[in-house]
Write an enzyme that holds these catalytic residues in place. Structure first.
Site, PDB file in Angstrom:
ATOM      1  CE1 TYR A 147      -3.704   2.469   0.392  1.00 17.53           C
ATOM      2  CE2 TYR A 147      -2.467   3.353   2.254  1.00 17.53           C
ATOM      3  CZ  TYR A 147      -3.490   3.465   1.339  1.00 17.53           C
ATOM      4  OH  TYR A 147      -4.321   4.570   1.370  1.00 17.53           O
ATOM      5  CG  ASP A 242       5.605   3.760   1.076  1.00 19.33           C
ATOM      6  OD1 ASP A 242       5.837   4.462   2.088  1.00 19.33           O
ATOM      7  OD2 ASP A 242       4.466   3.591   0.606  1.00 19.33           O
ATOM      8  CE  LYS A 270       0.465   5.700   8.027  1.00 20.92           C
ATOM      9  NZ  LYS A 270       0.485   4.781   6.913  1.00 20.92           N
TER      10      LYS A 270
HETATM   11  C1  LIG Z   1      -0.029   5.170   5.464  1.00 15.84           C
HETATM   12  C2  LIG Z   1       0.793   4.820   4.310  1.00 15.84           C
HETATM   13  C3  LIG Z   1       0.823   5.604   3.147  1.00 15.84           C
HETATM   14  C4  LIG Z   1      -0.118   6.747   2.932  1.00 15.84           C
HETATM   15  O1  LIG Z   1       0.057   7.780   3.824  1.00 15.84           O
HETATM   16  P1  LIG Z   1      -1.183   8.781   4.076  1.00 15.84           P
HETATM   17  O2  LIG Z   1      -0.581   9.823   4.982  1.00 15.84           O
HETATM   18  O3  LIG Z   1      -2.265   7.983   4.692  1.00 15.84           O
HETATM   19  O4  LIG Z   1      -1.562   9.328   2.753  1.00 15.84           O
HETATM   20  C5  LIG Z   1       1.726   5.283   2.165  1.00 15.84           C
HETATM   21  N1  LIG Z   1       2.546   4.233   2.296  1.00 15.84           N
HETATM   22  C6  LIG Z   1       2.539   3.454   3.382  1.00 15.84           C
HETATM   23  C7  LIG Z   1       3.506   2.328   3.485  1.00 15.84           C
HETATM   24  C8  LIG Z   1       1.647   3.700   4.407  1.00 15.84           C
HETATM   25  O5  LIG Z   1       1.598   2.891   5.467  1.00 15.84           O
END
Ligand SMILES: *Cc1c(COP(=O)(O)O)cnc(C)c1O
Length: 435
Positions: A147, A242, A270
């Site tokens: 994701y 990511d 985050k």
């Molecule tokens: C949460 C998340 C995102 C997206 O971040 P948002 O601030 O919710 O847009 C992208 N990549 C990973 C791995 C995530 O856990």
């Protein structure tokens, strides 16, 4: 009938549904997959959250990761109050942006320059735009169950809420766009090689959660990330980590420090916002120099580098730089893991506890989980029952099989004991019904 302990949350949920689709601003909050009343939260303190009915929960969601210090950590709150008094946004540069950028670049040597945005979604979306501009190629490879936020082209076979709701992709993404997203199997290098073979000169980048955490936690197999690093180099494609979840989570320098693999670009979010909306993407200077205004790749943001968000990030990461922080997280999380495994074994429950540092998932699965396909073998109805059992006992677990539980520095021995007792009770109940 027992007294309704979710009375006010139920009332708010009914009202919310009139104005907000599904009553929520992010799908998993609606608790659809676990069949429980969506909660409305009033406040949080340390390891706990308190809902609108006054119920207290030990919180293992921690806002989906940002709150590695727990809720309302006094140092962060104090700094935020002071920052708010100086003004909440200017749309002009502040020194805070340099401070946080320096802290991040020092933590992750692969990041020579970075740009702050407002969410992880923006970070990955722009990192891909940049990778495409830099390489002159349109296609990207992602992994099934990975994701990377909700940008078009990243929603195919995505984890997190799409996995939770069993959606293969999303309508509204043009086919022409989705065509450029090629999917490989996590932890399977040959599946990546196949895609490169087919499109040897067309791949701009491989984007990966170095520790998959949105199909539940699935650690990379030994050498997988390193081999991926070598393969992307061979094909002149960029490697994008990511680290929106893993950055400052699994180690101060993220998964790239933990596994010693250097990506070309990194996406963050985050934790670096300390509970306020922030994302960032960064990497090698020669690539980052393509970003506007010094380069042609456009990306902007009204609230980007927002002083409150920068302040929360700076204060949070400062505290993470103290000695023994990551050993403490490891200790707390491994205690929890051990007690889950013991209760499961004692009661004859077959499950897998996957964990890297303070990221943990309980899969109700007989065999080890190594990729999205095996994650999806998990018994999600049992998971739902497990979730509700924990909720009844004052523990808020992620309301989806395909998400990580987050352990924070605020979780103490007492929290872990209460949680372990709850696990023991639930598994005893599961066990006795199977006899
Ligand atoms: C949460 C998340 C995102 C997206 O971040 P948002 O601030 O919710 O847009 C992208 N990549 C990973 C791995 C995530 O856990």
């Amino acid at each position: 009938m027992p007294e309704d302990k979710f009375k006010r949350s139920r009332k708010l949920y009914a009202e919310a549904q009139r104005y907000l689709p599904g009553g929520v601003d992010s799908p998993v909050r609606a608790h659809k997959a676990v069949g429980a009343t969506p909660l409305f939260i009033e406040r949080g303190k340390g390891s706990k959250i308190f809902d609108a009915d006054g119920n207290a929960y030990i919180d293992y969601v921690c806002s989906w990761g940002p709150l590695i210090l727990g809720h309302a950590r006094p140092e962060v709150v104090r700094a935020l109050k002071k920052a708010a008094e100086r003004g909440t946004s200017f749309g002009i540069s502040t020194e805070l942006e340099i401070q946080l950028a320096k802290i991040i670049a020092a933590a992750m040597p692969s990041i020579e320059m970075l740009r702050f945005v407002n969410s992880g979604t923006e970070a990955t979306m722009t990192a891909l735009r940049l990778a495409r501009a830099f390489t002159g190629c349109d296609k990207i490879i992602k992994f099934a169950g990975g994701y990377h936020g909700h940008a078009d082209g990243l929603l195919t076979t995505a984890g997190s809420g799409l996995a939770t709701l069993d959606l293969p992709d999303s309508p509204g993404v043009p086919a022409s766009h989705a065509q450029n997203t090629l999917t490989a199997r996590y932890n399977d290098l040959s599946s990546v090689e196949q895609v490169f073979h087919r499109y040897p000169k067309e791949i701009a980048a491989v984007i990966i959660e170095p520790i998959a955490a949105n199909m539940g936690v699935v650690p990379p197999l030994p050498d997988f990330l390193n081999d991926l690093r070598l393969m992307t180099r061979d094909y002149n494609a960029l490697l994008i980590f990511d680290e929106v979840i893993t950055g400052f989570r699994v180690a101060y320098g993220g998964a790239q420090e933990l596994y010693g693999v250097t990506p070309d670009l990194t996406c963050l979010g985050k934790i670096i916002g300390g509970g306020l909306p922030v994302g960032a993407y960064g990497g090698r200077r020669e690539i980052m120099k393509m970003i506007s205004p010094i380069g042609p790749v456009y990306q902007a943001g009204t609230l980007s580098g927002n002083p409150l968000a920068m302040t929360a990030g700076i204060e949070t990461i400062k505290l993470l730089g103290r000695p023994n922080v990551y050993t403490q997280l490891e200790k707390t999380a491994s205690q929890l893991q051990d007690s889950i495994r013991k209760s499961a074994a004692d009661n004859g429950i077959r499950l897998q506890v996957a964990r890297v540092s303070s990221l943990l998932t309980v899969f109700f699965n007989a065999s080890a989980v190594v990729d999205y396909e095996s994650a999806r073998q998990s018994d999600t109805s049992r998971f739902a029952e497990f979730f509700r059992g924990l909720l009844d006992r004052g523990i808020y677990w992620p309301p989806s099989q395909f998400e990580a539980a987050f352990i924070s520095l605020a979780h103490n021995d007492k929290d872990i004991r209460s949680t372990s007792n709850a696990f023991e009770e639930i598994f005893r109940d599961f066990g006795s019904r199977e006899k």
